[in-house]
Write an enzyme that holds these catalytic residues in place. Structure first.
Site, short mmCIF file in Angstrom:
data_model
loop_
_atom_site.label_atom_id
_atom_site.label_comp_id
_atom_site.label_asym_id
_atom_site.label_seq_id
_atom_site.Cartn_x
_atom_site.Cartn_y
_atom_site.Cartn_z
N LYS A 1 -9.33 -37.92 -11.10
CA LYS A 1 -9.36 -36.45 -11.16
C LYS A 1 -10.21 -36.03 -12.35
O LYS A 1 -9.88 -36.34 -13.51
CB LYS A 1 -7.94 -35.90 -11.28
CG LYS A 1 -7.90 -34.40 -11.56
CD LYS A 1 -6.51 -33.81 -11.37
CE LYS A 1 -6.21 -33.64 -9.91
NZ LYS A 1 -5.05 -32.75 -9.69
N ASP B 1 3.85 -27.52 -11.05
CA ASP B 1 2.95 -27.19 -9.94
C ASP B 1 3.35 -27.94 -8.68
O ASP B 1 2.52 -28.60 -8.04
CB ASP B 1 1.51 -27.51 -10.32
CG ASP B 1 0.50 -26.83 -9.41
OD1 ASP B 1 0.87 -25.85 -8.74
OD2 ASP B 1 -0.66 -27.28 -9.37
N GLY C 1 -11.35 -34.17 -2.67
CA GLY C 1 -10.99 -32.76 -2.60
C GLY C 1 -11.32 -32.05 -3.90
O GLY C 1 -11.55 -32.67 -4.94
N ARG C 2 -11.35 -30.71 -3.82
CA ARG C 2 -11.70 -29.93 -5.00
C ARG C 2 -10.77 -28.73 -5.09
O ARG C 2 -10.45 -28.09 -4.09
CB ARG C 2 -13.16 -29.48 -4.91
CG ARG C 2 -13.60 -28.62 -6.08
CD ARG C 2 -14.99 -28.03 -5.90
NE ARG C 2 -16.03 -29.05 -6.02
CZ ARG C 2 -16.83 -29.40 -5.03
NH1 ARG C 2 -16.71 -28.82 -3.85
NH2 ARG C 2 -17.76 -30.30 -5.22
N GLY C 3 -10.32 -28.41 -6.31
CA GLY C 3 -9.50 -27.24 -6.58
C GLY C 3 -10.12 -26.43 -7.70
O GLY C 3 -11.18 -26.76 -8.22
N VAL D 1 -11.21 -34.26 -7.25
CA VAL D 1 -10.65 -35.60 -7.12
C VAL D 1 -11.63 -36.48 -6.36
O VAL D 1 -12.08 -36.13 -5.26
CB VAL D 1 -9.29 -35.57 -6.40
CG1 VAL D 1 -8.71 -36.98 -6.31
CG2 VAL D 1 -8.32 -34.65 -7.13
#
Length: 399
Positions: free
Chosen positions: A51, A145, A29-31, A36
């Site tokens: 990460k 968070d 996944g990407r933020g 990650v």
């Protein structure tokens, strides 16, 4: 971090080995802050999540501080916390990275896309995550968070719950220099789950995590974010209004969530308080059924625990046994019905007469079969009703 091998995408660093040890196999996944990857620790031969931070989040440039903070975060253990294994900077890609426990499953954000979770699963979620926050708060760590995407759901091995939640990304703010983030315009936190003090620019404390967890739990129960809209609208709304908590959730849930999402940080419960309250919530739906089962089980036990009666042997000829039997026949019942009183007395009199005959007939017969050399002696006087019957019997025999 969560992993699903069939959904891995090719990221810019796929195939790269960081620090000569961690091979990146594919993007999970990407933020906005990091990406990650599913990876493998080549030294230990285990699967890991890595990460890799974006350039804007760079800041772990003090090797001594990085080792100190990594050692602290790696020492925190709890079943509902994703373990941190390593943190370092890779010169080859010029990026900071974290190496963490790989959780096979998915995150809460994806689960909520299909709708709210049940009350029992939500209660387990609240209890486990609050207990995890209690552990890190006790070590002086603020998560900053807490959001559905950071709640990973590992498969459960128990039929009583759907999954085991794990809180990810705790302590990242300790590893990344806050001053560096300020200079780059970044921050640790997600707009939809920030506490009022974070929105106001104040330093977040442990109460901020409680507020964010309250919003996560409310969304888990309702399936809807507490503050929808754009990032600006969601951020500004909590400064002037409290989230709407439906009464249909139940009085206990409403009370807990209202306390957790109080705008004043001092009015919120601690993580330990939430864990204790959530622990009670997890048993509430089953209390009525449990009570009914307990009542039925008690009735069965009371019936089976009635005292066992010891009956005399037919061969017993001891006078004491006979006397105890006569006395027992005249013992009053606990709350006798009056219609049974007279028959009981009649039965008792018959028992008395029968015992008297059994005791007196053998001596009388013996006396009749022996030569009569002297007048027969009268029987000893027995007091009471038994004596009267014995005198009557004596007169009938001697006539």
């Amino acid at each position: 971090m969560t992993s699903s091998p069939d959904r891995l995408a090719a990221g810019p660093f796929t195939g790269v080995t960081l620090g000569g040890r961690y091979r990146l196999d594919g993007l999970i996944g990407r933020g906005g802050m990091a990406s990650v990857y599913r990876g493998e620790d080549l030294s230990l031969g285990r699967r890991v999540a890595v990460k890799v931070f974006a350039e804007a989040a760079e800041g772990i440039d003090d090797a001594a501080r990085r080792r100190s903070e990594t050692a602290l975060l790696a020492s925190v253990e709890h079943r509902a916390l994703v373990r941190l294994y390593d943190a370092a900077h890779d010169a080859g890609i010029d990026r900071e990275y974290l190496v963490m426990e790989l959780v096979d499953g998915h995150d809460l954000r994806k689960t909520l896309q299909a709708g709210p979770v049940g009350a029992a699963d939500a209660a387990w979620l609240a209890a486990d995550l609050a207990e995890a926050l209690h552990v890190i708060h006790a070590r002086g760590i603020v998560h900053r968070d807490v959001k559905p995407a950071n709640v990973l759901l590992a498969p459960s091995h128990l039929p009583t719950r759907s999954w085991n939640p794990k809180l990810a990304d705790f302590g990242i703010a300790r590893l990344i220099d806050d001053a560096r983030l300020t200079r780059t315009g970044a921050y640790v936190g997600t707009p939809g789950y920030l506490s009022p003090e974070q929105v106001g620019g104040r330093a977040p404390g442990t109460a901020s995590d409680i507020y964010s967890l309250g919003l996560v739990l409310l969304e888990a129960r309702t399936g809807l974010p507490a503050f929808p809209g754009t990032a600006y609208e969601a951020t500004a709304a909590r400064l002037v209004a409290d989230p709407e908590i439906p009464a249909e959730l139940g009085a206990d849930w409403v009370e807990l969530l209202r306390g957790m999402t109080a705008r004043e940080a001092s009015a919120r419960p601690t993580a330990l308080d939430v864990a204790m309250a959530a622990g009670r919530l997890s048993t509430a739906p089953d209390m009525a059924a449990t009570t009914q089962m307990d009542v039925a089980a008690t009735a069965v036990l009371e019936a089976s625990d009635a005292p066992t009666l010891v009956l005399g042997s037919p061969e017993a000829d001891d006078g004491a046994v006979a006397a105890r039997a006569v006395a027992a026949a005249f013992q009053p019942a606990p709350a006798p019905s009056r219609r049974w009183v007279r028959p009981t007395i009649a039965v008792g009199l018959l028992v008395v007469i029968a015992i008297g005959i059994a005791l007196l007939v053998p001596p009388v017969i013996a006396s009749l079969t022996q030569p009569q050399t002297a007048p027969t002696e009268t029987l000893p006087t027995v007091p009471g009703e038994l004596g009267v019957h014995l005198e009557q019997l004596e007169e009938a025999v001697t006539r």
